[in-house]
Design a protein around this motif. Structure first.
Motif, mmCIF file in Angstrom:
data_model
loop_
_atom_site.group_PDB
_atom_site.id
_atom_site.type_symbol
_atom_site.label_atom_id
_atom_site.label_comp_id
_atom_site.label_asym_id
_atom_site.label_seq_id
_atom_site.Cartn_x
_atom_site.Cartn_y
_atom_site.Cartn_z
ATOM 1 N N VAL A 68 0.830 -1.213 0.000
ATOM 2 C CA VAL A 68 0.000 0.000 0.000
ATOM 3 C C VAL A 68 0.867 1.268 0.000
ATOM 4 O O VAL A 68 0.485 2.308 -0.552
ATOM 5 C CB VAL A 68 -0.996 -0.016 1.194
ATOM 6 C CG1 VAL A 68 -0.293 0.240 2.519
ATOM 7 C CG2 VAL A 68 -2.081 1.028 0.984
ATOM 8 N N GLU A 69 2.064 1.140 0.570
ATOM 9 C CA GLU A 69 2.960 2.308 0.639
ATOM 10 C C GLU A 69 3.391 2.776 -0.754
ATOM 11 O O GLU A 69 3.671 3.945 -0.953
ATOM 12 C CB GLU A 69 4.215 1.970 1.456
ATOM 13 C CG GLU A 69 3.940 1.673 2.919
ATOM 14 C CD GLU A 69 3.239 2.819 3.612
ATOM 15 O OE1 GLU A 69 3.706 3.962 3.481
ATOM 16 O OE2 GLU A 69 2.217 2.581 4.281
ATOM 17 N N GLY A 70 3.454 1.855 -1.699
ATOM 18 C CA GLY A 70 3.953 2.204 -3.028
ATOM 19 C C GLY A 70 2.857 2.567 -4.021
ATOM 20 O O GLY A 70 3.146 2.826 -5.181
ATOM 21 N N ILE A 71 1.623 2.591 -3.564
ATOM 22 C CA ILE A 71 0.524 2.889 -4.507
ATOM 23 C C ILE A 71 0.314 4.397 -4.596
ATOM 24 O O ILE A 71 0.087 5.073 -3.583
ATOM 25 C CB ILE A 71 -0.781 2.194 -4.050
ATOM 26 C CG1 ILE A 71 -0.602 0.682 -4.106
ATOM 27 C CG2 ILE A 71 -1.962 2.640 -4.912
ATOM 28 C CD1 ILE A 71 -1.782 -0.102 -3.570
ATOM 29 N N TYR A 72 0.414 4.938 -5.800
ATOM 30 C CA TYR A 72 0.112 6.357 -6.046
ATOM 31 C C TYR A 72 -0.642 6.478 -7.363
ATOM 32 O O TYR A 72 -0.400 5.701 -8.295
ATOM 33 C CB TYR A 72 1.400 7.202 -6.123
ATOM 34 C CG TYR A 72 2.038 7.399 -4.777
ATOM 35 C CD1 TYR A 72 1.524 8.315 -3.872
ATOM 36 C CD2 TYR A 72 3.126 6.635 -4.391
ATOM 37 C CE1 TYR A 72 2.079 8.468 -2.614
ATOM 38 C CE2 TYR A 72 3.697 6.777 -3.138
ATOM 39 C CZ TYR A 72 3.163 7.702 -2.255
ATOM 40 O OH TYR A 72 3.714 7.835 -1.008
ATOM 41 N N ASP A 102 -14.995 12.329 -10.858
ATOM 42 C CA ASP A 102 -14.166 12.692 -12.011
ATOM 43 C C ASP A 102 -12.713 12.260 -11.788
ATOM 44 O O ASP A 102 -12.083 11.669 -12.658
ATOM 45 C CB ASP A 102 -14.240 14.210 -12.230
ATOM 46 C CG ASP A 102 -13.384 14.662 -13.407
ATOM 47 O OD1 ASP A 102 -13.662 14.218 -14.532
ATOM 48 O OD2 ASP A 102 -12.429 15.439 -13.202
ATOM 49 N N LEU A 103 -12.200 12.532 -10.597
ATOM 50 C CA LEU A 103 -10.795 12.211 -10.304
ATOM 51 C C LEU A 103 -10.529 10.706 -10.290
ATOM 52 O O LEU A 103 -9.431 10.267 -10.623
ATOM 53 C CB LEU A 103 -10.389 12.800 -8.945
ATOM 54 C CG LEU A 103 -10.275 14.324 -8.833
ATOM 55 C CD1 LEU A 103 -9.924 14.734 -7.416
ATOM 56 C CD2 LEU A 103 -9.231 14.858 -9.809
ATOM 57 N N ALA A 104 -11.544 9.940 -9.866
ATOM 58 C CA ALA A 104 -11.319 8.492 -9.709
ATOM 59 C C ALA A 104 -11.975 7.678 -10.823
ATOM 60 O O ALA A 104 -12.065 6.447 -10.697
ATOM 61 C CB ALA A 104 -11.851 8.042 -8.348
ATOM 62 N N MET B 1 -5.511 18.510 -17.511
ATOM 63 C CA MET B 1 -5.903 18.995 -16.185
ATOM 64 C C MET B 1 -7.261 18.381 -15.774
ATOM 65 O O MET B 1 -8.094 18.103 -16.618
ATOM 66 C CB MET B 1 -6.037 20.525 -16.217
ATOM 67 C CG MET B 1 -4.709 21.241 -16.378
ATOM 68 S SD MET B 1 -3.599 20.938 -14.996
ATOM 69 C CE MET B 1 -2.027 21.142 -15.794
ATOM 70 N N THR B 2 -7.430 18.231 -14.470
ATOM 71 C CA THR B 2 -8.689 17.654 -13.988
ATOM 72 C C THR B 2 -9.631 18.773 -13.515
ATOM 73 O O THR B 2 -9.271 19.945 -13.510
ATOM 74 C CB THR B 2 -8.436 16.714 -12.796
ATOM 75 O OG1 THR B 2 -7.949 17.499 -11.714
ATOM 76 C CG2 THR B 2 -7.430 15.637 -13.137
ATOM 77 N N LEU B 91 -4.745 11.981 -9.619
ATOM 78 C CA LEU B 91 -3.790 12.995 -9.175
ATOM 79 C C LEU B 91 -2.618 12.364 -8.434
ATOM 80 O O LEU B 91 -2.747 11.992 -7.270
ATOM 81 C CB LEU B 91 -4.479 14.007 -8.247
ATOM 82 C CG LEU B 91 -5.514 14.945 -8.864
ATOM 83 C CD1 LEU B 91 -6.182 15.767 -7.770
ATOM 84 C CD2 LEU B 91 -4.866 15.873 -9.875
ATOM 85 N N SER B 92 -1.483 12.260 -9.099
ATOM 86 C CA SER B 92 -0.267 11.827 -8.392
ATOM 87 C C SER B 92 0.181 12.999 -7.524
ATOM 88 O O SER B 92 -0.302 14.130 -7.716
ATOM 89 C CB SER B 92 0.826 11.485 -9.394
ATOM 90 O OG SER B 92 1.164 12.648 -10.119
#
Lengths: 268, 269
Positions: A68-72, A102-104, B1-2, B91-92
């Protein structure tokens, strides 16, 4: 690849030299599970650790094989109904739902439908910010949003709390219909009979026990002795509690919630 | 862009705290600069231009610092959300930072524009003239760099609070940009010498002054008569850019490291 959350010997402390809130929690979650435990047992902290929202003192959490630490920047991996993750901007609830879906790459229409089914109007969502809703309304919005993000793993912290009985019933149905891994923590035992296909873990004093199936638990009674044939044995207030059929003890599902187990332990 | 860029800019532009700290609070100082500090300025274009340049640079710095307090504070209260969206949405950490910077810059440049109009109106009314900046493009550039630096610094300080889990220090640390902005005011009476290149707030004032007045300011002690050492603008600009770049890199590292602090924990601190 099947959807899987694996917790390996996870310990969490909030402060240095403080007693750990989670004490070596291990478990594999590959379906729909309830995590039952009294208030303060560490359920919410465990969910935060799974999401990577708190520091893990030792151990590891793997989501579909990745730490989980490496998930971005990974959409569709995890969603949750913690209110604190939906405060990115100070807009009204309607805009928050649009932003996060929208973001996900989620489905805002699905969120609005769930919210509508649970009795909140679009007008309310446009007029109010999240922190201006009642506790029950906030719970509905955040749970709907967690489901609408279309993640493989959904973590729901007390999704039934503050809801009236009719809404609780409708919420149970929504969760049962969801396709994907769901972990829902609660201290309420009444809902077991409604979720008979699910598995159950118990959490007491930072330790995870299980899993057992809901079907088996429906007939389980509580015994304050170390019973050899028990379905499950847990430690509560320095006592061993066995869950088994036919012990003559209190039926687990007859408890209003799991906080009562401490009262029973005190009187045993 | 989001959608985050647009929605965050809208949210900041309508944020009452940002409007108060960066505009209404600074308006008081605009009047002070014009009607109290500016009483001894002779009504000669060159003198008024130099004084206006000095005033605009200082007031802009304070205004932007005030705005950044609000922006950084809002990030502090939404640190768990930031953690969540940088892990489980498009969003990273670096993309979040980019969109946050851009949306914040929209709000901060709007504040800068309002400050310019405000200084123009009040100073014109006081001196009966308003010498326009000698290099408008350079002034916009210096405003942009100054804004970028203050943003990066505010974010850095708030991320440190989150990493150290020290919400009790939040109110003091959040106000640090404004406090540091006021300490740069001391250059009006004290000659900072070489330190004026190290202190980024002094660099902002120097760079704004240069592009407004068309000449380098002194390293401090502006109001005292006599010969003064002038600031090397290229050096001041390089220092400001180096500060901003360093802080942005640290921001990205800290953004990846931080786990967030709950809103309740912040409120109880």
């Amino acid at each position: 690849m099947s959807h899987l959350i694996v917790s390996k010997n996870v310990s969490v402390s909030y402060r240095w030299r403080q007693d750990p809130v989670l004490k070596g929690v291990s478990g594999t979650f590959d379906g729909k599970f309830l995590i039952l435990g009294p208030n303060g047992s560490g359920k919410t902290t465990f969910f935060r650790a799974i999401c990577g929202l708190t520091n893990i003192a030792s151990g590891e959490i793997l989501i579909d094989g990745r730490s989980v630490e490496g998930i971005y920047a990974s959409t569709g991996v995890i969603s949750t109904n913690f209110q604190e993750v939906y405060t990115l901007i100070g807009s009204n609830v309607h805009d928050i739902i649009r932003l996060y879906t929208d973001l996900a790459d989620g489905d805002s229409d699905f969120a609005f439908k769930v919210i509508d089914d649970l009795g909140l109007t679009m007008d309310l969502l446009r007029k109010r910010k999240l922190n201006e809703l009642s506790a029950g309304q906030t719970r509905i919005v955040c749970t709907a949003l967690a489901l609408a993000l279309k993640s493989k793993h959904v973590l729901l912290d007390e999704p039934f709390e503050e809801l009236d009985p009719a809404r609780k019933g409708r919420m149970v149905k929504k969760l049962d219909e969801y396709e994907g891994v769901i972990l829902a923590n609660t201290h309420e035992t009444w809902l077991l009979k409604n979720l008979q296909e699910w598995g159950v873990f118990f959490m007491f004093e930072g330790i995870l026990y299980g899993p057992v199936s809901v079907r088996d638990l429906l007939k389980a009674e509580i015994s304050f002795a170390d019973e050899p044939g028990a379905l499950l044995r847990v430690r509560v207030a320095d006592k061993t509690v066995s869950l088994l059929e036919g012990s003559g003890g209190t039926l687990l599902t007859s408890l209003e919630n799991l906080d009562k187990i401490y009262e029973l332990a005190g009187g045993s | 862009m989001t959608r985050y860029l647009e929605m965050n800019a809208k949210s900041l532009l309508t944020n009452p705290y940002l409007i108060f700290w960066s505009i209404f609070f600074i308006e008081f100082w605009v009047f002070m600069w014009a009607y109290v500090f500016g009483n001894g300025i002779p009504p000669i274009e060159e003198a008024v231009r130099a004084y206006t340049a000095m005033g605009y640079g200082n007031l802009l710095m304070l205004s932007l610092s005030g705005a950044c307090i609000t922006i950084a504070n809002s990030l502090l209260f939404s640190s768990r959300s930031v953690r969540f969206v940088t892990k489980y949405t498009k969003l990273s950490p670096s993309r979040f930072l980019l969109e946050n910077i851009l949306s914040s810059l929209i709000a901060l440049l709007a504040v800068s524009g309002i400050m310019f109009i405000s200084v123009f109106l009040v100073f014109s009314s006081k001196f009966g003239m308003f010498p326009l900046p000698t290099n408008v493009g350079g002034l916009i550039f210096s405003t942009f760099i100054g804004t970028f630096f203050i943003y990066a610094m505010s974010l850095f300080m708030n991320l440190v609070i989150v990493i150290l889990r020290a919400p009790k220090s939040a109110s003091f640390i959040s106000f640090l940009p404004l406090i540091l902005g006021f300490t740069a005011y001391m250059a009006l009476w004290i000659d900072f010498g070489v330190a004026s290149y190290i202190l980024p707030f002094n660099c902002i004032v120097s760079v704004c002054y240069y592009f407004f007045a068309g000449q380098s300011p002194s390293t401090g002690n502006y109001f005292a008569p006599g010969e003064k050492t002038l600031v090397d603008i290229n050096l001041a600009l390089a220092s400001l850019l180096a500060w901003a770049a360093m802080l942005i890199v640290l921001d990205i590292i800290l953004l990846k490291k931080m786990r967030g602090i709950g809103v309740e924990e912040m409120r109880m601190a």
